[in-house]
Scaffold this motif. Structure first.
Motif, PDB file in Angstrom:
ATOM      1  N   CYS A  67      39.180  41.128  36.559  1.00 40.72           N
ATOM      2  CA  CYS A  67      39.739  42.262  35.895  1.00 40.72           C
ATOM      3  C   CYS A  67      39.909  41.625  34.371  1.00 40.72           C
ATOM      4  CB  CYS A  67      41.099  42.756  36.091  1.00 40.72           C
ATOM      5  SG  CYS A  67      41.603  43.834  35.150  1.00 40.72           S
ATOM      6  N   ARG A  85      48.465  48.472  37.165  1.00 40.34           N
ATOM      7  CA  ARG A  85      48.230  49.557  36.560  1.00 40.34           C
ATOM      8  C   ARG A  85      48.781  51.308  38.420  1.00 40.34           C
ATOM      9  NH1 ARG A  85      43.379  47.353  33.277  1.00 40.34           N
ATOM     10  NH2 ARG A  85      44.782  46.792  30.865  1.00 40.34           N
ATOM     11  N   CYS A  91      42.829  49.953  30.266  1.00 43.00           N
ATOM     12  CA  CYS A  91      41.338  49.562  31.778  1.00 43.00           C
ATOM     13  C   CYS A  91      39.695  50.363  30.742  1.00 43.00           C
ATOM     14  CB  CYS A  91      42.228  51.003  32.860  1.00 43.00           C
ATOM     15  SG  CYS A  91      41.207  50.870  33.532  1.00 43.00           S
ATOM     16  N   CYS A 112      35.709  49.724  34.582  1.00 40.14           N
ATOM     17  CA  CYS A 112      34.176  48.846  34.940  1.00 40.14           C
ATOM     18  C   CYS A 112      34.717  49.443  36.000  1.00 40.14           C
ATOM     19  CB  CYS A 112      34.896  47.684  34.127  1.00 40.14           C
ATOM     20  SG  CYS A 112      35.527  46.964  34.848  1.00 40.14           S
ATOM     21  N   LEU A 113      35.107  49.148  36.379  1.00 43.62           N
ATOM     22  CA  LEU A 113      35.643  49.504  38.299  1.00 43.62           C
ATOM     23  C   LEU A 113      35.195  47.435  38.359  1.00 43.62           C
ATOM     24  CD1 LEU A 113      33.681  52.994  38.670  1.00 43.62           C
ATOM     25  CD2 LEU A 113      36.691  52.175  37.966  1.00 43.62           C
ATOM     26  N   CYS A 148      37.366  45.678  39.917  1.00 42.21           N
ATOM     27  CA  CYS A 148      38.679  45.899  40.896  1.00 42.21           C
ATOM     28  C   CYS A 148      37.919  46.513  41.862  1.00 42.21           C
ATOM     29  CB  CYS A 148      39.568  46.218  40.108  1.00 42.21           C
ATOM     30  SG  CYS A 148      39.602  48.261  39.600  1.00 42.21           S
TER      31      CYS A 148
HETATM   32  S1  SF4 Z   1      38.599  49.494  36.115  1.00 45.01           S
HETATM   33 FE1  SF4 Z   1      39.948  47.653  37.124  1.00 45.01          FE
HETATM   34  S2  SF4 Z   1      38.722  45.798  36.540  1.00 45.01           S
HETATM   35 FE2  SF4 Z   1      38.195  47.480  34.998  1.00 45.01          FE
HETATM   36  S3  SF4 Z   1      39.545  47.809  33.118  1.00 45.01           S
HETATM   37 FE3  SF4 Z   1      40.172  49.089  34.574  1.00 45.01          FE
HETATM   38  S4  SF4 Z   1      42.278  47.792  36.247  1.00 45.01           S
HETATM   39 FE4  SF4 Z   1      41.010  45.812  35.313  1.00 45.01          FE
END
Ligand code: SF4
Ligand code: SF4
Length: 441
Positions: free
Chosen positions: A35, A51, A76, A79-80, A82
């Protein structure tokens, strides 16, 4: 993860979906490692797992979120990364989307922030207003340096800081507008197919040459291209601002015109050259799943939608004129690699067409663009951009390629290496012009 929604809450299809997503999370924390905000800030509440807990509590309590919760959700990037890392298949995207809608509905932001978000949501999806805004921003750019800068970055950036970031993103000059909706570009030679090409909103103002390259390449290979009349912004920009009323209205309008075009002229695909838009259009089926009239058509439109590289992978391009002496650093846009799971395809297409393609360290990390993120969270966005540019520089590229205009503008703002779209390179390799600079040209 154990949840405690009441039966009455679970009768709401959105809550039922959130419950399913939350229960899939085993709080292992693998996602924290990839992340970007956790990597930069080191705060558990700025990680996906943190989150997820905040969203769970907000939804379970069914009370307006606190400023602290909003701060961490706002940070956040969507960006996915995660989702790519998660071994349990947690659909963080649908969870955070729901959280953003809740925040927009139930949280009262300070007036300057509300005003800025309202302006962004109104202007960005409308190319004529966006163009006018970019001209004004360009005129205002010399004054950006005069705006005061606080010595320490506050937890939530000030309005002045955000205006400064917005002015810094404005290009030095704007290209002439591209062809209008309703234009049809016939195939050269025998027609092998017919596609719609998404016109995009920011992209058609900042870099109409991207879709021009796509049109040139497709028609050269026997594909008729149509720019569908009355098509709108795909809704991604307002969707990520939590304004789903606006986003879904745009989705329905687009489904209507695309469906009509498919019925009248036939469409093999709806092609997208901005992967941020592609990810949302491919999700129309989910977003409109409870809409009796649109659920079926939305699912069909999502299935018809392809990133342009997915479509090109299906047929042989003309022999390349490249000699293997141009080194490309390929920037994998988050919406393409994490949102659509398209990773090797663009690189393979470039390699097969004579470019030397280099993998970039930390390619899973976002460049900080993320829709309006680089305006709303400029400090985190700049740190991510600088880190991305340092990583790109390690492969000493002649050009940087990406498949999303947001990333292209973000990266071009911090490097003198030309930043181009993958399709511009493929067009060049098969007979088109050599691509130039992106974003600030
Ligand atoms: S989408 Fe997921 S990886 Fe990207 S910033 Fe948000 S929590 Fe972090
Ligand atoms: S990796 Fe997946 S299961 Fe593990 S904490 Fe993150 S979201 Fe939950």
């Amino acid at each position: 993860m154990k949840t405690e929604f009441s039966l009455a809450q679970l009768a709401d299809p959105d809550i039922a979906e959130a419950d399913k997503i939350l229960r899939a999370c085993v709080h292992c924390g693998f996602c924290t490692a990839t992340c970007p905000t956790y990597v930069l800030l080191g705060d558990e509440l700025d990680s996906p797992r943190g989150r997820i807990y905040l969203i769970k509590e907000m939804l379970e309590k069914d009370k307006p979120p606190t400023a602290e919760v909003v701060k961490h959700i706002d940070r956040c990037l969507s960006c996915l990364a995660c989702m790519t890392t998660c071994p349990s298949g947690v659909n963080y995207m649908h969870l955070v989307d729901q959280a953003r809608v809740r925040i927009e509905r139930d949280f009262s932001r300070p007036l300057p922030e509300r005003a800025l978000r309202a302006v962004l949501a109104f202007v960005l999806p409308r190319p004529s207003l966006f163009r006018a805004g970019m001209i004004m921003a360009r005129l205002g750019r010399p004054f950006a340096a005069l705006l005061p800068t606080s010595k320490t970055a506050p937890a939530t950036p000030t309005l002045l800081r955000r205006i400064k970031a917005m002015l810094a993103l404005a290009p030095g000059r704007l290209p002439a507008p591209g062809p209008a909706g309703g234009s049809v570009f016939p195939a050269l030679g025998t027609r092998r197919g017919r596609v719609a090409l998404l016109q995009g909103c920011a992209q058609q103002v900042l870099a109409p040459r991207i879709n021009q390259a796509a049109i040139n390449l497709l028609t050269r290979h026997g594909i008729e291209v149509v720019l569908v009349k009355d098509e709108q912004c795909c809704g991604a920009l307002t969707h990520h601002l939590g304004r789903d009323g606006d986003a879904l209205a745009r989705a329905r309008a687009n489904i209507t015109v695309w469906q009509s075009e498919a019925e009248q002229g036939g469409l093999d695909a709806i092609l997208v050259t901005a992967s941020g838009c592609g990810t949302v259009i491919k999700d129309y089926g989910y977003l409109l799943r409870e809409d009796r009239e649109f659920a079926g058509p939305a699912a069909k439109i999502s299935a018809l939608t392809k990133d342009i590289t997915e479509y090109l992978a299906g047929f042989d391009l003309h022999p390349s004129n490249q000699q293997g002496d141009v080194t490309i650093a390929y920037h994998s846009a988050c919406s393409l690699q994490h949102g659509q799971k398209i990773t090797a395809l663009p690189k393979d297409l470039l390699s097969k067409n004579g470019f030397v393609v280099k993998d970039v360290p930390e390619s899973h990390l976002c460049c900080g663009s993320a829709g309006t993120y680089n305006i709303l969270q400029p400090d985190i966005a700049s740190r991510l951009r600088d880190r991305k540019i340092a990583n790109l520089a390690t492969v000493k590229p002649d050009m940087i390629a990406a498949g999303n205009i947001g990333c292209m503008v973000q990266i071009a703002g911090g490097t003198s290496v030309p930043v181009v779209h993958t399709i511009e390179l493929l067009d060049w390799a098969t007979g088109g012009p050599k691509p130039g600079l992106a974003g600030r040209d």
